[in-house]
Design a protein around this motif. Structure first.
Motif, PDB file in Angstrom:
ATOM      1  N   UNK A   1     -30.265   9.971  -2.287  1.00 13.35           N
ATOM      2  CA  UNK A   1     -28.997   9.261  -2.273  1.00 13.35           C
ATOM      3  C   UNK A   1     -28.918   8.248  -1.131  1.00 13.35           C
ATOM      4  N   UNK A   2     -29.553   8.538  -0.012  1.00 11.59           N
ATOM      5  CA  UNK A   2     -29.575   7.581   1.097  1.00 11.59           C
ATOM      6  C   UNK A   2     -30.338   6.321   0.734  1.00 11.59           C
ATOM      7  N   UNK A   3     -31.523   6.484   0.166  1.00 10.31           N
ATOM      8  CA  UNK A   3     -32.306   5.309  -0.249  1.00 10.31           C
ATOM      9  C   UNK A   3     -31.608   4.554  -1.375  1.00 10.31           C
ATOM     10  N   UNK A   4     -30.999   5.283  -2.298  1.00 12.04           N
ATOM     11  CA  UNK A   4     -30.260   4.630  -3.381  1.00 12.04           C
ATOM     12  C   UNK A   4     -29.093   3.810  -2.860  1.00 12.04           C
ATOM     13  N   UNK A   5     -28.369   4.339  -1.891  1.00  6.18           N
ATOM     14  CA  UNK A   5     -27.225   3.613  -1.336  1.00  6.18           C
ATOM     15  C   UNK A   5     -27.689   2.378  -0.572  1.00  6.18           C
ATOM     16  N   UNK A   6     -28.773   2.517   0.196  1.00 12.12           N
ATOM     17  CA  UNK A   6     -29.316   1.371   0.928  1.00 12.12           C
ATOM     18  C   UNK A   6     -29.745   0.285  -0.058  1.00 12.12           C
ATOM     19  N   UNK A   7     -30.426   0.660  -1.137  1.00  9.97           N
ATOM     20  CA  UNK A   7     -30.841  -0.304  -2.158  1.00  9.97           C
ATOM     21  C   UNK A   7     -29.625  -0.997  -2.778  1.00  9.97           C
TER      22      UNK A   7
ATOM     23  N   UNK B   1     -29.659  -4.790  -1.727  1.00  7.40           N
ATOM     24  CA  UNK B   1     -30.250  -5.604  -2.795  1.00  7.40           C
ATOM     25  C   UNK B   1     -29.242  -5.932  -3.898  1.00  7.40           C
ATOM     26  N   UNK B   2     -28.658  -4.908  -4.503  1.00  7.61           N
ATOM     27  CA  UNK B   2     -27.804  -5.117  -5.678  1.00  7.61           C
ATOM     28  C   UNK B   2     -26.526  -5.874  -5.326  1.00  7.61           C
ATOM     29  N   UNK B   3     -25.848  -5.468  -4.292  1.00  8.68           N
ATOM     30  CA  UNK B   3     -24.573  -6.101  -3.919  1.00  8.68           C
ATOM     31  C   UNK B   3     -24.720  -7.605  -3.667  1.00  8.68           C
ATOM     32  N   UNK B   4     -25.694  -8.042  -2.859  1.00 15.59           N
ATOM     33  CA  UNK B   4     -25.850  -9.499  -2.668  1.00 15.59           C
ATOM     34  C   UNK B   4     -26.234 -10.232  -3.962  1.00 15.59           C
ATOM     35  N   UNK B   5     -27.045  -9.604  -4.825  1.00 17.51           N
ATOM     36  CA  UNK B   5     -27.416 -10.241  -6.090  1.00 17.51           C
ATOM     37  C   UNK B   5     -26.179 -10.459  -6.958  1.00 17.51           C
ATOM     38  N   UNK B   6     -25.256  -9.504  -6.940  1.00 20.63           N
ATOM     39  CA  UNK B   6     -24.031  -9.652  -7.736  1.00 20.63           C
ATOM     40  C   UNK B   6     -23.143 -10.778  -7.201  1.00 20.63           C
ATOM     41  N   UNK B   7     -23.315 -11.170  -5.954  1.00 20.30           N
ATOM     42  CA  UNK B   7     -22.519 -12.257  -5.377  1.00 20.30           C
ATOM     43  C   UNK B   7     -23.123 -13.634  -5.646  1.00 20.30           C
TER      44      UNK B   7
END
Length: 115
Positions: A38-44, A48-54
Motif C-alpha cells: 500500500x505504501x508503494x501504491x500510494x507513492x505511485x 505518477x498518476x496524479x500529475x498525469x491526470x493534471x
C-alpha cells in the motif's frame, strides 16, 4: 528487522490489548508486505498518476489553481487533525486515569469497556 523487535523488553507489565500472535514471525511478515504494497501504491498514485491526470488541464487558470490550493490545504488540515486526534484517542485510558487521579478518584477500565 523484526527479529530485533522481538528482543525489546516491555517497560511495564501491562499487556492489555496485546495479542501474542501479533509478535509471530508470520504476522509481522504479512504486516510488512501490507505496508510495502500500500505504501508503494500510494507513492505511485501521488507521484505518477496524479500529475498525469493534471496534464489535460494544460496551463492552470487562476480558479483551477485556487481549487488545487484549497484541496492541498484541506488535505493538510485533515491530516493534522487525524495526527492529533488518534494518539489522544488511543491513549484515552491513560489520560482518563490521570484526570480521575487529579480529582481524587480512580478510573475503572472494565466499567467503561463493557458499556
Amino acid at each position: 528487522d523484526f527479529k530485533s523487535m522481538g528482543q525489546i523488553d516491555m517497560v511495564e507489565a501491562d499487556s492489555r490489548g496485546l495479542d501474542p500472535k501479533d509478535y509471530s514471525e508470520e504476522f509481522l511478515h504479512s504486516a510488512s508486505r501490507w505496508v510495502q504494497f500500500w505504501g508503494c501504491g500510494f507513492v505511485f498514485l501521488i507521484v505518477v498518476v496524479w500529475p498525469i491526470l493534471s496534464l489535460p488541464a494544460g496551463v492552470f487558470s487562476k480558479s483551477y489553481f485556487a481549487f488545487w490550493v484549497f484541496i492541498s490545504l484541506a488535505w493538510g488540515f485533515l491530516a493534522t487533525g487525524i495526527m492529533v486526534a488518534m494518539p489522544i484517542y488511543e491513549s484515552s485510558d491513560s489520560i482518563l486515569t490521570v484526570l480521575w487521579a487529579l480529582v481524587g478518584g480512580k478510573y475503572n477500565y472494565e466499567y467503561y469497556e463493557e458499556g
